[in-house]
Every structure is written in C-alpha cells, then in structure tokens.
Design an enzyme around this catalytic site. Structure first.
Site, PDB file in Angstrom:
ATOM      1  N   PRO A 319       0.792  -1.237  -0.227  1.00 29.57           N
ATOM      2  CG  PRO A 319      -0.055  -1.075   1.852  1.00 29.57           C
ATOM      3  CD  PRO A 319       0.978  -2.328   1.620  1.00 29.57           C
ATOM      4  CE1 TYR A 362      -3.575  10.413 -11.024  1.00 28.27           C
ATOM      5  CE2 TYR A 362      -1.050  10.078 -12.869  1.00 28.27           C
ATOM      6  CZ  TYR A 362      -2.022  10.089 -11.302  1.00 28.27           C
ATOM      7  OH  TYR A 362      -1.369  10.507 -10.778  1.00 28.27           O
ATOM      8  CB  CYS A 389       1.750  29.491 -18.916  1.00 30.84           C
ATOM      9  SG  CYS A 389       2.889  31.600 -18.350  1.00 30.84           S
ATOM     10  CE1 TYR A 419       2.306   7.252  -6.692  1.00 33.38           C
ATOM     11  CE2 TYR A 419       0.264   7.577  -5.450  1.00 33.38           C
ATOM     12  CZ  TYR A 419       1.149   6.166  -5.948  1.00 33.38           C
ATOM     13  OH  TYR A 419       1.423   4.892  -6.203  1.00 33.38           O
TER      14      TYR A 419
END
Length: 460
Positions: A319, A362, A389, A419
């Site tokens: 995990p 994603y 930008c 992450y």
C-alpha cells in the site's frame, strides 16, 4: 440571479448530461471525515488539522504548503500492520517519501518498496533496515542494482530478461545471492485510468504470463545459482476499490506456481499482490476497509492455492496511497477570482500543476473548501486553477465554493498526501512547497520548501 444559477438557453444549459458539474453540497463548510485527515475539524469556522489552525500554518510556513497529519498517517500504518498480521506490508515509497516518513515506517514495523537509487538513499540515510526493503523498477541501472546488492536489500523484483542477466553478473561479481521475485504481467484489466493500469500486456512493466515470458524468466533465474528465486509479484494498477481484479491475478499467478512446481520441482514460498488500493477523493467515493481487504486477499490466496494443491505462500502487499494519501492536504492562497458568465467562476491560487499535476495528468478528482473561515454565502460553481502558463493547469475541475470568496482567502485541497509532492516540478520556475507535519497542536517542517536560490544553484 445568483452567481451559480444558469438560465435556460445559456451555454451551460447546452452541456451534455455527462458534462454537467455536481450539484452543490448542502453545507459548504462540512469536513467529510471520509475524505479529510482524521484529525480535521472546524474550530470557530477555521479548518484545523492536527490541532493546528491553517491560518497559523500559512503565516509560519507560507503557501502553497503540503500539510501531513502525522497521527492520521501513523494510524493507517498501524491499521495495515494489524490487519495483515502474519503477512508482509511494504509501503510503496513512490507515493511520498522523505526521511521522516521512513522513521514512521520503522517505528510502526512496516517494510518499504523503493524504485530508484534515490529512494533507496533516503531509506538508508536514516538507518532503515535494508532487509525490509524491496527494490522495484522496470529499468534498474547497473549502479542501482549494485547499490541494492551492497546494501543487502531484502528483495529485488526483476522486470526483464536483460535485468536477469545483469543482476546475475553483478551478484557473482559482488559475492552476493539476492532474493528475487519476478514481476508477472497477468493480463488483468483493472478498472482505472489507462495510465495507472499496469497488468495488461501492452505496457512497459513485467513479464507476460500469456506469452510465456514469465515462465521463461523462471527458467533463466533458476539457471543462475547466484540468484535465489523466492516468489512472484503482480501489480494490477492504482486507485482500485474492490478485490475482484486481485482474485483474478491470484488465480493466474497460482497457475504459474503450479507450472513451476511441475516443470522444475520448485515450490516458491512468497507471493506479492502489490498495492493500488483506492481512497476517497470526492463525495460518494468508497475506499476499501483495510481489515476486510486483508481478510479477502488472504481468503483468495488460500483458496486458489488449496485448489491447486500448493502450500499457501507468504503474502506481501504494497500500500502507498491508502497510507499517506488521506492524511495530506495542500493549502493555497486565493489570488484572483474571474467570473466567466454563463459557465463558472475561475478561482486562481498561488500554486497549481507544479505541486499537483494529477488532474492534468490523468483527470484526478479532488475536493476543496474555504479553509480560513466559515461562510454562509450561496454556493458558486467554480474551477480551482493554478498560476501556470497552461490552460490545463487545473487543480479541481468542478466544485462549489462560497460566493463571498475574496483574494487572500485560504483554500485547502484534501487527500493530496500521495503523489502530489512526489510528482512536483519547477514548471515556470516555481519552487516546490515545504512539507510540514502536524500533531498535537504543533507543526514542524519535514521537507524544506525550495527557494529561488535553490532553483539557480545548479546552473552554470
């Protein structure tokens, strides 16, 4: 007319049904315990985490700021250790790794997965036991494998024929006999985004079960006496909230275990089903209960092995997100508020895709709230964006914030512990934010924030 109401015939009304944003929540000030860190609460209207007022965090450490609830993260480590007692739990360091996280892992009795020499260096720098480390990676260099061998890591997960030959040569040169596992591509199609589904054949990880590459890898390793083959490894993807895919993967791995026994007379003692368990990011998300997950995985592995006439191997899980993700938030300051009539209001904050690229990468979803005060204002359909930008510089695509939002307000985004810091960049030369741990009413820096001097230091 309110700022979130859209009359019939306007551009918002022409959106397809699947493009319509969610309905506003009943209470914009609510802190959903399924999404926010376990110690989160509203105190006099202000968000507090670990007993610390977010306004104090912003004043002391600046924004953007990654905030980690130490009690939350460590309690989840203990949840896994208890639920998987008798098995191995290795934290996936790619989710977020720093020296302090490694110290918590060591104190709570978990192992660690690393995927680079740098991640290994973090662990070794604070004396984490090398035998509790597993080295991953689809393209480990000679230098990385050498470092792993010299450190004496507990397992190396091999990912290609090239690596088998490379590791065999290095092991002989260094007089080592590492324990190795084979990463098997089982062909399981995890129900997740294609970029984080990792067990189908057409991608870079592992050795295919379907093509016979995994069986050939077994033959090649067993032919090298300097390598000790101890088990099989599988990782089917990320942000997975049920065990159906793991059951299919376990059955397919067991078929390979049977083939190995029949062909070579070898019974492998270990089976690693990887990680990828999901967490709740937005209202309505469901996260697996850790004890139920552990019981289910044990039952699956036991049943498929008994059915195949094999002894039950020692189970390992990896995990990452479920340990560190829910305990992290990111704190921003509002800079500009731009109402795009008939669509939504764009709320720009002083960070963005440099500290959280997951939405752009994603399509990740998040929840955010006005954190520096409570508000009774009506909900305002918003898009939380950064200062980079790129038109894709979006943190939260659709959410409702109070209509009285003003520049200088603090916005907190939940479930950013996994992450976000790991994938952070210096795009547009923004320094990476600091990471602070909060507990018991106090905060401390565990990763120093970068400065502009840091950005210039390596340049000639």
């Amino acid at each position: 007319m309110s700022r979130f109401a859209h009359p019939a015939g306007d551009r918002h009304a022409e959106m397809l049904p699947q493009e319509r944003p969610p309905l506003p929540p009943a209470d914009l000030n609510r802190i959903n315990p399924a999404i926010w860190p376990r110690t989160s609460t509203r105190t006099d209207g202000t968000l507090t985490v670990g007993g610390v007022d977010v306004r104090d965090l912003a004043r002391e450490h600046g924004t953007p700021l990654y905030v980690i609830d130490e009690d939350d993260v460590r309690s989840r480590m203990r949840d896994y250790a208890t639920a998987f007692a008798g098995s191995e739990v290795h934290y996936a360091g790619k989710a977020f790794l720093c020296k302090e996280i490694v110290r918590w892992l060591q104190a709570e009795g978990l192992g660690l997965d690393v995927a680079s020499s740098g991640e290994l260096a973090v662990a070794l720098s604070v004396g984490f036991p090398a035998e509790r480390i597993t080295m991953h990676g689809n393209n480990k260099s000679v230098a990385e494998l050498t470092k792993a061998l010299e450190a004496g890591v507990g397992h190396i997960v091999v990912d290609s024929f090239d690596e088998i030959a490379r590791l065999g040569y290095l092991a002989e040169q260094h007089g080592k006999r590492p324990k190795v596992m084979i990463r098997v591509t089982t062909g399981v199609e995890a129900h997740t985004h294609e970029f984080i589904a990792t067990a189908h054949d057409d991608q870079k990880f592992g050795l295919s079960l379907n093509t016979g590459a995994a069986a050939e890898a077994v033959r090649r390793i067993l032919a090298l006496p300097q390598l000790e083959l101890v088990g099989l490894h599988s990782h089917i993807g990320s942000q997975i909230v049920d065990t159906a895919g793991f059951e299919v993967a376990a059955r397919r791995l067991t078929s390979l275990l049977v083939q190995i026994k029949d062909e070579h007379g070898v019974v492998l003692p270990e089976l690693d089903l990887g990680g990828g368990y999901g967490i709740a990011y937005v209202e309505g998300d469901e996260a697996p209960d850790i004890k139920e997950l552990a019981d289910s995985l044990r039952e699956i592995v036991t049943k498929v092995c008994v059915d195949a006439g094999l002894p039950v191997p020692r189970l390992t899980v990896e995990p990452g997100r479920t340990i560190v993700g829910p305990g992290g938030i990111t704190l921003y300051e509002v800079g500009t508020i731009k109402d795009v009539e008939g669509l939504r209001t764009y709320v720009s904050v002083n960070g963005g895709m440099s500290d959280n690229v997951r939405t752009a990468l994603y399509g990740a979803e998040y929840t955010a709230v006005l954190a520096s005060r409570a508000s009774d204002a009506e909900p305002m359909l918003s898009r939380l964006v950064g200062k980079h930008c790129e038109s894709g510089d979006i943190i939260v695509r659709d959410l409702h914030l109070p209509a009285d939002l003003v520049p200088g307000d603090l916005i907190a985004v939940s479930a950013t512990g996994a992450y976000c810091r790991s994938l952070a960049s210096n795009y547009n030369y923004l320094p990476k934010p600091a990471v602070v741990a909060v507990s018991g009413g106090s905060s401390r820096v565990i990763v120093r924030g970068e400065t502009e001097d840091d950005l210039l230091r390596g340049q000639l």
